[in-house]
Design a protein around this motif. Structure first.
Motif, PDB file in Angstrom:
ATOM      1  N   ASP A 254       3.658 -78.215  30.995  1.00 44.99           N
ATOM      2  CA  ASP A 254       2.276 -77.743  31.076  1.00 44.99           C
ATOM      3  C   ASP A 254       1.712 -77.597  29.665  1.00 44.99           C
TER       4      ASP A 254
ATOM      5  N   GLU B 142      -1.907 -72.566  24.814  1.00 44.56           N
ATOM      6  CA  GLU B 142      -2.386 -71.179  24.883  1.00 44.56           C
ATOM      7  C   GLU B 142      -1.368 -70.221  24.272  1.00 44.56           C
TER       8      GLU B 142
ATOM      9  N   ALA C 292       6.227 -67.502  27.712  1.00 43.06           N
ATOM     10  CA  ALA C 292       5.176 -68.382  28.225  1.00 43.06           C
ATOM     11  C   ALA C 292       5.351 -69.803  27.700  1.00 43.06           C
TER      12      ALA C 292
ATOM     13  N   ALA D 181       6.352 -72.972  29.986  1.00 41.42           N
ATOM     14  CA  ALA D 181       5.379 -74.068  30.014  1.00 41.42           C
ATOM     15  C   ALA D 181       6.033 -75.394  29.625  1.00 41.42           C
TER      16      ALA D 181
ATOM     17  N   ASP E 256      -1.328 -77.406  28.500  1.00 38.15           N
ATOM     18  CA  ASP E 256      -2.384 -76.406  28.323  1.00 38.15           C
ATOM     19  C   ASP E 256      -1.805 -75.015  28.115  1.00 38.15           C
ATOM     20  N   GLN E 257      -0.802 -74.642  28.924  1.00 36.77           N
ATOM     21  CA  GLN E 257      -0.178 -73.328  28.775  1.00 36.77           C
ATOM     22  C   GLN E 257       0.600 -73.237  27.470  1.00 36.77           C
TER      23      GLN E 257
END
Length: 107
Positions: free
Chosen positions: A55, A61, A46, A50, A57-58
């Motif tokens: 990304d 996370e 992930a 990302a 935000d990802q």
């Protein structure tokens, strides 16, 4: 040899998808009330994807799923596996592939 290695750079489109690959569908979410358990490889996949898609935000996370040490190990393992796979596909040494991906001159 340079011509074959140039294909490494053209292997993926700027959006990170392989040629001919369609846009990803929506991610499946677990039924409400259930929390998904993530392991270091889930987090690494992930996080790296990302990063490739820029990304933030990802990325944030994925960073929260495991410890920083575990994420670092997972990212390192993913990098090793990717370099090995590309080296086999292009019949080059892992060192040559890694240096090419990083834009370094041949050793």
């Amino acid at each position: 040899m340079l011509g074959r290695l140039d294909r490494l750079f053209r292997l993926f489109r700027p959006d990170g998808r392989a040629p001919g690959e369609s846009a990803p569908g929506p991610e499946k979410k677990p039924p409400s009330g259930r929390k998904t358990q993530h392991n270091l490889f889930d987090a690494a996949a992930a996080y790296v994807s990302a990063c490739a898609e820029d990304d933030r935000d990802q990325m944030d996370e994925a960073e929260g799923w495991v410890s920083p040490e575990a994420l670092s190990f997972g990212v390192s393992e993913l990098a090793c596996r990717a370099v090995i796979a590309l080296a086999r596909e292009y019949d080059e040494s892992p060192r040559t592939v890694a240096r090419t991906l990083l834009g370094l001159p041949a050793a």
